[in-house]
Design an enzyme around this catalytic site. Structure first.
Site, mmCIF file in Angstrom:
data_model
loop_
_atom_site.group_PDB
_atom_site.id
_atom_site.type_symbol
_atom_site.label_atom_id
_atom_site.label_comp_id
_atom_site.label_asym_id
_atom_site.label_seq_id
_atom_site.Cartn_x
_atom_site.Cartn_y
_atom_site.Cartn_z
ATOM 1 N N GLU A 104 0.819 -1.207 0.000
ATOM 2 C CA GLU A 104 0.000 0.000 0.000
ATOM 3 C C GLU A 104 0.856 1.262 0.000
ATOM 4 O O GLU A 104 1.909 1.318 0.633
ATOM 5 C CB GLU A 104 -0.926 0.008 1.219
ATOM 6 C CG GLU A 104 -1.915 -1.149 1.230
ATOM 7 C CD GLU A 104 -3.029 -0.948 2.237
ATOM 8 O OE1 GLU A 104 -3.790 0.025 2.096
ATOM 9 O OE2 GLU A 104 -3.128 -1.751 3.173
ATOM 10 N N ASP A 105 0.383 2.270 -0.724
ATOM 11 C CA ASP A 105 0.911 3.636 -0.624
ATOM 12 C C ASP A 105 2.425 3.698 -0.855
ATOM 13 O O ASP A 105 3.174 4.218 -0.019
ATOM 14 C CB ASP A 105 0.602 4.227 0.753
ATOM 15 C CG ASP A 105 -0.881 4.318 1.065
ATOM 16 O OD1 ASP A 105 -1.665 3.673 0.371
ATOM 17 O OD2 ASP A 105 -1.245 5.026 2.014
ATOM 18 N N CYS A 164 -6.702 4.302 -2.555
ATOM 19 C CA CYS A 164 -6.829 2.846 -2.669
ATOM 20 C C CYS A 164 -8.160 2.330 -3.208
ATOM 21 O O CYS A 164 -8.165 1.476 -4.092
ATOM 22 C CB CYS A 164 -6.520 2.192 -1.326
ATOM 23 S SG CYS A 164 -7.631 2.631 0.020
ATOM 24 N N ASP A 175 -0.573 -0.284 -4.624
ATOM 25 C CA ASP A 175 -1.938 0.062 -5.037
ATOM 26 C C ASP A 175 -2.070 1.499 -5.546
ATOM 27 O O ASP A 175 -3.053 1.845 -6.182
ATOM 28 C CB ASP A 175 -2.938 -0.216 -3.908
ATOM 29 C CG ASP A 175 -2.724 0.630 -2.667
ATOM 30 O OD1 ASP A 175 -1.690 1.338 -2.571
ATOM 31 O OD2 ASP A 175 -3.586 0.587 -1.766
ATOM 32 N N HIS A 176 -1.116 2.353 -5.278
ATOM 33 C CA HIS A 176 -1.019 3.707 -5.837
ATOM 34 C C HIS A 176 0.277 4.307 -5.320
ATOM 35 O O HIS A 176 1.079 3.615 -4.679
ATOM 36 C CB HIS A 176 -2.232 4.582 -5.478
ATOM 37 C CG HIS A 176 -2.520 4.655 -4.011
ATOM 38 N ND1 HIS A 176 -1.762 5.416 -3.132
ATOM 39 C CD2 HIS A 176 -3.460 4.054 -3.248
ATOM 40 C CE1 HIS A 176 -2.236 5.273 -1.909
ATOM 41 N NE2 HIS A 176 -3.254 4.449 -1.945
#
Length: 545
Positions: free
Chosen positions: A45-46, A84, A259-260
């Site tokens: 994530e992130d 997300c 995810d980004h």
């Protein structure tokens, strides 16, 4: 690149060489593969490309570096959103979030601020989650354990969905599609108090982007970010070790991606590369194409058609993406969007080619920075606001806090990777501006995106002007002798069923695909669910003949 593309095409031929064709079925579009590859997704994530394999050597990530040395590094993968839930909607469905009502973060939350009802994204009726496509093809599908798609996943989506989800729970020899999500790098990992294990020195020379000030507060957040990345690398290594222990490395295609983009202010939630560009590593069996780099443009909406192709299925026609492996024509553009984040709304669209980014602001009267209480728990965000109020930000750092923004932005992402110098009004870039603006218009029309549509009207459109979220109709069960057939009047609904054993013990949910035979006395529980609708009433059916 030409040689790499040919190698990928050769690999696909090898993987699909064992396929046995069957009569084409427009609804299923499925090929049967004798030895289908397992698919493992390692999702962080992130995180932008902040690891050595992508040019950032601030910390050592031995597990990811080994994976990259054995696989392909994709440098130009982009999320269609800098946050997300919309990103995961795209990954799960192969559809742009702005085309299915999934672009607002989150559709089911902040109702007390927006005054809107909770709702879900509503894709076209044919749309299914990637995992359901794979379950229909015989895969054991697990998710461990993030669910954040802007809609409730149907019971047909996963064999196991939760912290216990693991390929080790499948039947012997069954191919698997397993996702492991690593939350240690999430934005919230920068909040104080920071209680994670400290594994890197605090005096490392952290790279500070020009839009952030070089202060003790910012450097501490950067230390936390890279410390979290190091911890994540350990966790990734644990899963890869399990795969190795199980003897599955050479029949598994491994995807690692984020995810980004990054967790810091002016990264997450924005349509600049810092919010959309993420690293991806793909490792194939036998380390095919080991240590290579692929610079083609890829969007998250390309994941579904690519994976389906890899496992021998023909991607459905409704998909908005394309396979990024094999002989497919490569993308010329990727697209991104930003709408409501928590309680504050904007309307921004972006299109990027291999070098230039075009941004269109539909609400130029609003500044780029919009308050977000969650983000304001990050010390760096607090530092930025303090310095803004004291007038101590420099010219670059102040851009984000201007009271308004231009209608159009254009950046040279090669020479200006932080997207600081807006070229939109420079005459020598007029042709590029027009090209990307026309591409944006084409894209918006193609996917039916109306960027400044009020969210209340969007909900009415998704619900077909009804006052409440539509409900999937009850499934209809037909029995002829020992054969069971199931149907649902709601177009596009998936039907899940399970047996009820003695003492109210349930078998796992199965995806209904075609009529099947059961033993006399079997008790079935059946539910139908179209994505974005409420699931149907549960039907209980006793088999008697």
């Amino acid at each position: 690149m030409f040689r790499l593309k040919n190698c990928i095409a050769l690999l696909l031929l090898i993987l699909m060489g064992a396929c046995q064709s069957k009569p084409k079925d427009k609804a299923e579009k499925t090929a049967v593969m004798e030895n289908p590859p397992n698919i493992l997704w390692l999702v962080v994530e992130d995180m932008g490309p902040y690891i050595p394999s992508f040019g950032d050597s601030t910390v050592v990530t031995p597990n990811l570096s080994k994976l990259a040395a054995e696989g392909i590094r994709y440098t130009h993968l982009f999320s269609p959103s800098g946050v997300c839930a919309p990103s995961r909607a795209a990954i799960a469905t192969g559809m742009y979030p702005t085309s299915i009502g999934a672009s607002h973060m989150r559709t089911h939350s902040y109702t007390e601020v927006t005054g809107l009802p909770a709702y879900e994204a509503v894709p076209p009726p044919d749309v299914k989650m990637l995992s359901e496509h794979l379950r229909r093809a015989g895969y054991f599908c697990t998710n461990n354990s993030k669910n954040d798609y802007q809609f409730k996943a149907p019971v047909t989506a996963w064999d196991q969905n939760g912290k216990d989800g693991h390929w080790r729970n499948r039947k012997p020899g069954q191919p698997f599609y397993s996702i492991f999500n690593f939350g240690v790098t999430h934005e919230s990992g920068l909040f104080e108090p920071y209680k994670k294990e400290e594994v890197i020195p605090k005096d490392l020379p952290f790279p500070i982007p020009p839009y952030l000030p070089d202060t003790e507060v910012v450097r501490r957040d950067l230390w936390k970010m890279y410390n979290n990345i190091t911890l994540m690398d350990r966790q990734v290594g644990e899963i890869l070790n399990q795969l190795e222990e199980d003897g599955l490395m050479e029949n598994t295609i491994i995807f690692f991606y984020a995810d980004h983009g990054g967790p810091l202010p002016r990264q997450k939630r924005l349509v600049y590369d810092s919010g959309l560009n993420v690293p991806m590593i793909v490792r194939f069996p036998d380390k095919k194409m080991a240590g290579t780099t692929d610079d083609q443009l890829i969007s998250f909406i390309d994941f579904v058609p690519t994976v389906l192709t890899l496992v021998g299925q023909t991607p459905p026609d409704y998909l908005q993406g394309q396979p990024f492996m094999g002989d497919e024509k490569q993308r010329q553009y990727i697209h991104g969007a930003a709408d409501r984040f928590d309680g504050v709304t904007d309307a921004i669209r972006a299109v990027r080619d291999s070098r230039y980014k075009y941004v269109r602001n539909y609400r130029p009267e609003q500044g780029n920075y919009l308050p977000n209480k969650y983000r304001e728990r990050i010390p760096t965000m607090q530092e930025l606001l303090r310095m803004r109020d004291n007038g101590t930000l420099n010219e670059i750092q102040s851009i984000w806090f201007r009271g308004s923004k231009p209608k159009e932005e254009l950046y040279d992402c090669v020479n200006d990777p932080h997207e600081i110098d807006n070229l939109a009004n420079q005459a020598e870039y007029a042709e590029k501006l027009q090209e990307l603006s026309a591409e944006m218009d084409r894209w918006l029309t193609e996917i039916g995106d109306r960027p400044n549509l009020p969210e209340r009207q969007l909900i009415a459109q998704l619900w077909q002007d009804e006052e409440e979220q539509p409900i999937t109709q009850k499934p209809v069960v037909l029995q002829v002798d020992s054969e069971i057939t199931m149907e649902c009047p709601t177009e596009g609904a998936s039907i899940g069923y399970r047996t009820i054993e003695q003492d109210s013990i349930f078998s796992p949910w199965q995806v209904y695909g075609s009529p099947f035979k059961v033993e006399n006395g079997t008790q079935l529980e059946i539910v139908a669910h179209r994505i974005g609708f409420k699931e149907s009433e549960v039907v209980q059916f006793w088999v008697s003949f």
